[in-house]
Enzyme design. Structure first.
Site, PDB file in Angstrom:
ATOM      1  N   ALA A  90       0.861  -1.248   0.120  1.00 34.61           N
ATOM      2  CA  ALA A  90       0.067  -0.031   0.064  1.00 34.61           C
ATOM      3  C   ALA A  90       0.862   1.321  -0.011  1.00 34.61           C
ATOM      4  CB  ALA A  90      -0.678   0.044   1.179  1.00 34.61           C
ATOM      5  N   CYS A  91       0.536   2.262  -0.430  1.00 33.38           N
ATOM      6  CA  CYS A  91       1.262   3.630  -0.791  1.00 33.38           C
ATOM      7  C   CYS A  91       1.897   3.880   0.662  1.00 33.38           C
ATOM      8  CB  CYS A  91       0.474   4.546  -1.171  1.00 33.38           C
ATOM      9  SG  CYS A  91      -0.476   5.613  -0.056  1.00 33.38           S
ATOM     10  N   LEU A  92       3.064   4.559   0.670  1.00 31.64           N
ATOM     11  CA  LEU A  92       3.803   4.809   1.895  1.00 31.64           C
ATOM     12  C   LEU A  92       2.924   5.788   3.028  1.00 31.64           C
ATOM     13  CD1 LEU A  92       7.518   5.270   0.325  1.00 31.64           C
ATOM     14  CD2 LEU A  92       6.428   3.339   1.550  1.00 31.64           C
ATOM     15  N   SER A  93       2.091   6.334   2.430  1.00 32.92           N
ATOM     16  CA  SER A  93       1.230   7.225   3.204  1.00 32.92           C
ATOM     17  C   SER A  93       0.290   6.586   4.264  1.00 32.92           C
ATOM     18  CB  SER A  93       0.138   8.267   2.522  1.00 32.92           C
ATOM     19  OG  SER A  93       0.910   9.097   1.481  1.00 32.92           O
ATOM     20  N   SER A  94       0.013   5.291   3.915  1.00 33.15           N
ATOM     21  CA  SER A  94      -0.416   4.405   4.975  1.00 33.15           C
ATOM     22  C   SER A  94       0.343   4.021   6.102  1.00 33.15           C
ATOM     23  CB  SER A  94      -1.040   3.174   4.183  1.00 33.15           C
ATOM     24  OG  SER A  94      -0.012   2.299   3.938  1.00 33.15           O
TER      25      SER A  94
END
Length: 275
Positions: free
Chosen positions: A174-178
């Site tokens: 999942a994208c690193l923002s998660s």
């Protein structure tokens, strides 16, 4: 339905679209969807991958390699989430802000390519977690054929293996923002810290990893069957020292191990409903 009946339903649905654009991240689901679509529609498929600071270079390179290996037309766009108003503040609807921006840009590319249908790779297992990004999928008329065919993540991996796809056993991503608790500011520097920390763990042979950001604390999530490996003195010390060089004062191991959406565990139902 059996797994093969689901596959036939997927192929039939895709065939009816005639020409498609696929939001292609290079993950297990989107690789499978892209390959099946290419098998059914041939050259009437275009893969579209968004590159940003929340998307590691290794993921982009793997997506490029996959599309190239099957001679699938591949467009790469820049979709920098940190430039989207409100995104860096990391609100509960962060994923909606991201996907809304992404699909606006994908729709532009689809129009250039003469494509009327945009597909994305959510499966039925994704219905069990808090995913505000699905609101953007619905609003932009993006289709989710894997979900419509009732395919699960495990079934997608099994079918991917039968198709000979290298992605069949790829770690979930999942994208690193998660990696940031809601409300924790997301910056380029912090994203680089997470990327470097996770790359270190991958280089050490850990297969499914997350490094969650809690200011000066890094909380590592790995599969429980790899706990023994990570607490071995040599590796434990290396991780501690490297994480400290990256910028984390303290490094912890989550005793529950890796699981998707662990930062959603503290969300109340009303927050989920309102986002």
């Amino acid at each position: 339905m059996t797994i093969y009946e689901k596959l036939e339903k997927l192929k039939s649905n895709i065939k009816s679209f005639q020409r498609v654009a696929i939001a292609f991240s290079g993950g297990v689901d989107s690789c499978f969807l892209l390959k099946v679509a290419a098998d059914v529609l041939g050259n009437d498929v275009v893969a579209i991958t968004a590159h940003s600071s929340t998307y590691p270079e290794r993921e982009l390179n793997e997506a490029i390699e996959f599309a190239k290996s099957y001679s699938i037309k591949h467009r790469i766009i820049v979709s920098e989430e940190l430039e989207v108003e409100g995104f860096s503040d990391n609100p509960v609807n962060r994923c909606y802000l991201c996907k809304n921006e992404l699909y606006e840009k994908i729709k532009e590319i689809a129009k250039e390519e003469g494509v009327h249908y945009i597909l994305e790779g959510s499966n039925v297992d994704d219905l069990g977690d808090f995913r505000p990004g699905m609101k953007a999928v619905s609003e932009h008329g993006v289709l989710s054929p894997l979900k419509d065919a009732e395919l699960t993540k495990e079934e997608i991996r099994l079918l991917s293996k039968e198709l000979g796809l290298k992605s069949w056993n790829k770690q979930a991503f999942a994208c690193l923002s998660s990696r940031f608790p809601y409300g924790e500011k997301i910056t380029h520097e912090r994203l680089r810290m997470i990327d470097r920390a996770e790359q270190l763990l991958l280089d050490l042979g850990f297969k499914q990893v997350r490094v969650r950001f809690h200011k000066d604390i890094a909380r590592i999530e790995i599969s429980q069957d790899q706990f023994e490996k990570i607490i071995a003195s040599e590796i434990r010390e290396k991780i501690y020292e490297e994480f400290k060089n990256i910028g984390f004062m303290y490094t912890t191991l989550d005793l529950k191990g890796y699981r998707t959406g662990s930062l959603n565990e503290g969300l109340t139902e009303d927050k989920k409903i309102n986002n």
